[in-house]
Design a protein around this motif. Sequence first.
Motif, PDB file in Angstrom:
ATOM      1  N   TRP A 191      -6.441  -0.150  13.291  1.00  0.00           N
ATOM      2  CA  TRP A 191      -7.128   0.940  14.006  1.00  0.00           C
ATOM      3  C   TRP A 191      -6.149   1.763  14.842  1.00  0.00           C
ATOM      4  N   ARG A 192      -5.166   1.102  15.432  1.00  0.00           N
ATOM      5  CA  ARG A 192      -4.183   1.839  16.228  1.00  0.00           C
ATOM      6  C   ARG A 192      -3.309   2.739  15.345  1.00  0.00           C
ATOM      7  N   ARG A 193      -3.034   2.305  14.137  1.00  0.00           N
ATOM      8  CA  ARG A 193      -2.255   3.148  13.220  1.00  0.00           C
ATOM      9  C   ARG A 193      -3.025   4.406  12.834  1.00  0.00           C
TER      10      ARG A 193
ATOM     11  N   GLY B  70      -6.709   8.947  16.309  1.00  0.00           N
ATOM     12  CA  GLY B  70      -7.247  10.255  15.961  1.00  0.00           C
ATOM     13  C   GLY B  70      -8.532  10.079  15.174  1.00  0.00           C
ATOM     14  N   ARG B  71      -8.486   9.177  14.189  1.00  0.00           N
ATOM     15  CA  ARG B  71      -9.699   8.817  13.464  1.00  0.00           C
ATOM     16  C   ARG B  71     -10.427   7.682  14.188  1.00  0.00           C
ATOM     17  N   CYS B  72      -9.626   6.791  14.783  1.00  0.00           N
ATOM     18  CA  CYS B  72     -10.174   5.713  15.625  1.00  0.00           C
ATOM     19  C   CYS B  72      -9.563   5.859  17.014  1.00  0.00           C
ATOM     20  N   MET B  73     -10.403   5.909  18.043  1.00  0.00           N
ATOM     21  CA  MET B  73      -9.899   6.186  19.392  1.00  0.00           C
ATOM     22  C   MET B  73      -9.981   4.978  20.328  1.00  0.00           C
ATOM     23  N   GLY B  74     -10.053   3.785  19.751  1.00  0.00           N
ATOM     24  CA  GLY B  74     -10.045   2.616  20.620  1.00  0.00           C
ATOM     25  C   GLY B  74     -10.645   1.396  19.956  1.00  0.00           C
ATOM     26  N   ALA B  75     -10.390   0.231  20.530  1.00  0.00           N
ATOM     27  CA  ALA B  75     -10.924  -1.020  19.996  1.00  0.00           C
ATOM     28  C   ALA B  75     -11.132  -1.997  21.141  1.00  0.00           C
TER      29      ALA B  75
ATOM     30  N   VAL C  96       8.552   9.412  18.966  1.00  0.00           N
ATOM     31  CA  VAL C  96       7.112   9.432  18.745  1.00  0.00           C
ATOM     32  C   VAL C  96       6.430  10.161  19.897  1.00  0.00           C
ATOM     33  N   PRO C  97       5.639  11.197  19.604  1.00  0.00           N
ATOM     34  CA  PRO C  97       4.953  11.958  20.668  1.00  0.00           C
ATOM     35  C   PRO C  97       3.977  11.093  21.451  1.00  0.00           C
ATOM     36  N   ALA C  98       3.578  11.576  22.610  1.00  0.00           N
ATOM     37  CA  ALA C  98       2.581  10.885  23.429  1.00  0.00           C
ATOM     38  C   ALA C  98       1.257  10.780  22.671  1.00  0.00           C
ATOM     39  N   LEU C  99       0.543   9.683  22.897  1.00  0.00           N
ATOM     40  CA  LEU C  99      -0.805   9.485  22.351  1.00  0.00           C
ATOM     41  C   LEU C  99      -0.858   9.750  20.848  1.00  0.00           C
ATOM     42  N   SER C 100       0.001   9.051  20.117  1.00  0.00           N
ATOM     43  CA  SER C 100       0.045   9.247  18.663  1.00  0.00           C
ATOM     44  C   SER C 100       0.584   8.000  17.981  1.00  0.00           C
ATOM     45  N   SER C 101       0.425   7.977  16.658  1.00  0.00           N
ATOM     46  CA  SER C 101       0.972   6.895  15.843  1.00  0.00           C
ATOM     47  C   SER C 101       1.749   7.514  14.696  1.00  0.00           C
ATOM     48  N   THR C 102       2.969   7.035  14.463  1.00  0.00           N
ATOM     49  CA  THR C 102       3.865   7.667  13.498  1.00  0.00           C
ATOM     50  C   THR C 102       4.415   6.653  12.507  1.00  0.00           C
ATOM     51  N   LEU C 103       4.434   7.026  11.226  1.00  0.00           N
ATOM     52  CA  LEU C 103       5.087   6.220  10.198  1.00  0.00           C
ATOM     53  C   LEU C 103       6.597   6.368  10.375  1.00  0.00           C
ATOM     54  N   CYS C 104       7.278   5.260  10.640  1.00  0.00           N
ATOM     55  CA  CYS C 104       8.717   5.306  10.917  1.00  0.00           C
ATOM     56  C   CYS C 104       9.570   4.961   9.709  1.00  0.00           C
ATOM     57  N   GLU C 105       9.089   4.061   8.866  1.00  0.00           N
ATOM     58  CA  GLU C 105       9.896   3.587   7.753  1.00  0.00           C
ATOM     59  C   GLU C 105       9.000   3.031   6.659  1.00  0.00           C
ATOM     60  N   SER C 106       9.297   3.385   5.401  1.00  0.00           N
ATOM     61  CA  SER C 106       8.604   2.813   4.246  1.00  0.00           C
ATOM     62  C   SER C 106       9.612   1.982   3.462  1.00  0.00           C
ATOM     63  N   LEU C 107       9.342   0.693   3.336  1.00  0.00           N
ATOM     64  CA  LEU C 107      10.276  -0.234   2.707  1.00  0.00           C
ATOM     65  C   LEU C 107       9.694  -0.779   1.410  1.00  0.00           C
ATOM     66  N   ASP C 108      10.548  -0.957   0.419  1.00  0.00           N
ATOM     67  CA  ASP C 108      10.128  -1.515  -0.868  1.00  0.00           C
ATOM     68  C   ASP C 108      11.122  -2.602  -1.265  1.00  0.00           C
ATOM     69  N   PHE C 109      10.627  -3.830  -1.372  1.00  0.00           N
ATOM     70  CA  PHE C 109      11.495  -4.966  -1.703  1.00  0.00           C
ATOM     71  C   PHE C 109      11.214  -5.523  -3.097  1.00  0.00           C
ATOM     72  N   SER C 110      10.694  -4.691  -3.985  1.00  0.00           N
ATOM     73  CA  SER C 110      10.359  -5.145  -5.331  1.00  0.00           C
ATOM     74  C   SER C 110      11.586  -5.615  -6.110  1.00  0.00           C
ATOM     75  N   ASP C 111      12.778  -5.098  -5.763  1.00  0.00           N
ATOM     76  CA  ASP C 111      14.004  -5.506  -6.447  1.00  0.00           C
ATOM     77  C   ASP C 111      14.478  -6.882  -6.007  1.00  0.00           C
ATOM     78  N   ILE C 112      13.972  -7.360  -4.862  1.00  0.00           N
ATOM     79  CA  ILE C 112      14.365  -8.673  -4.341  1.00  0.00           C
ATOM     80  C   ILE C 112      13.258  -9.698  -4.530  1.00  0.00           C
ATOM     81  N   LEU C 113      12.027  -9.296  -4.235  1.00  0.00           N
ATOM     82  CA  LEU C 113      10.877 -10.203  -4.344  1.00  0.00           C
ATOM     83  C   LEU C 113      10.269 -10.089  -5.740  1.00  0.00           C
ATOM     84  N   LYS C 114      10.976 -10.626  -6.718  1.00  0.00           N
ATOM     85  CA  LYS C 114      10.601 -10.437  -8.122  1.00  0.00           C
ATOM     86  C   LYS C 114       9.603 -11.458  -8.638  1.00  0.00           C
ATOM     87  N   ASP C 115       9.458 -12.589  -7.953  1.00  0.00           N
ATOM     88  CA  ASP C 115       8.558 -13.645  -8.440  1.00  0.00           C
ATOM     89  C   ASP C 115       7.933 -14.376  -7.262  1.00  0.00           C
TER      90      ASP C 115
END
Length: 259
Positions: free
Chosen positions: A26-28, A31-36, A121-140
Motif C-alpha cells: 500500500w505504501r508503494r 496516491g492510490r492508497c493514502m494510509g493503512a 525522492v520527493p516529499a510524500l511520494s513513493s519512487t521505483l529506484c531499481e529494477s533487478l533481474d536475476f534470471s541468469d543466476i537463479l536458473k533452477d
Amino acid sequence: PKDFDSLLYTSQILQGIAIKYGVEHWRRHRGRCMGAIYWQLNDCWPVASWSSIDYFGRWKALHYFAKRFFAPVLLSAKEEGTGVDLYLSNEKMEPVSGKVVWKLRSNTSEVIKEGSVQVDVPALSSTLCESLDFSDILKDKKSKMKTYLEFSFLQDGKTVSSGTVIFTKDKYFEYLDPAIKTEVKETEDAFIIQVQSKAFARYVELDLENADCKFSDNYFDLSACEPKEIIVKKDSLSSNMNLQLFSESLKVRSIYDIA
C-alpha cells in the motif's frame, strides 16, 4: 515447528510477515492508497489474539515489524519470480536523498552480485529506484533455495531502512546453522548487545528468560560477519539486572531453530 515454544515464535513471525507484506504494498501505491492501519494494537486481558502488544505491555514480533514498515522512510521490495523492484517510500514533508545498496548473497552470506544507485525522492511520494533481474543466476530450484537479496537505503553512510528477499518459501530455503553469538556491554542507562552470525540468519529473536524489556530492534535478518548493535534501556526492564544477570538471561534464536 518442533515444539510449542517454537509454534509461538513462528505464529508471531507469520503475523508480522503478513501485515508487513500488505503495508509495504500500500505504501508503494501512495496516491492510490493514502494510509493503512492494522487490527489490533494491544490487549485488555491476557489472551492469544491479533494484537502487536500483549496485556503486559510486551512487544510481539509484529510491533517490531511495524516499527520498520511504518518508518517515515521505507525501502521495500516487490518480488516476482527472479525479479525484484526496489521502491523508496518517503512520508516526510521534505525530499530525501541517499544511496540504495543491494547484494545478492548465498546462504553463507557470500556476495554473488552487488550494486548501488543514488536516489532523490520527493516529499510524500513513493519512487521505483531499481529494477533487478536475476534470471541468469537463479536458473533452477536449487539456486533459489540457497540465495537471498539484501538491500539498504543509506544516508551519510548510515542505514535508514533495510530488508531481505528470498526466492522460495521459507520452509524450502536451505538455512545453515548461523551459530549466532551475542556480546553484552553496560552503560549507565542501557545494555548494548552486539549480535553476529556465521551464516544468513532470518528473523533473529532476542529475549530474556527472567525479565521483560524493549529491544531497540528485534526479529531482524542478519548476514554473516556483519554485527548488529541492539540497545536495551534499563528503564524498560521489568526488574533490576546487572551485567552478569542480563547476559545469562539473554536468549537468541532464528528460524533455523524451529525445526
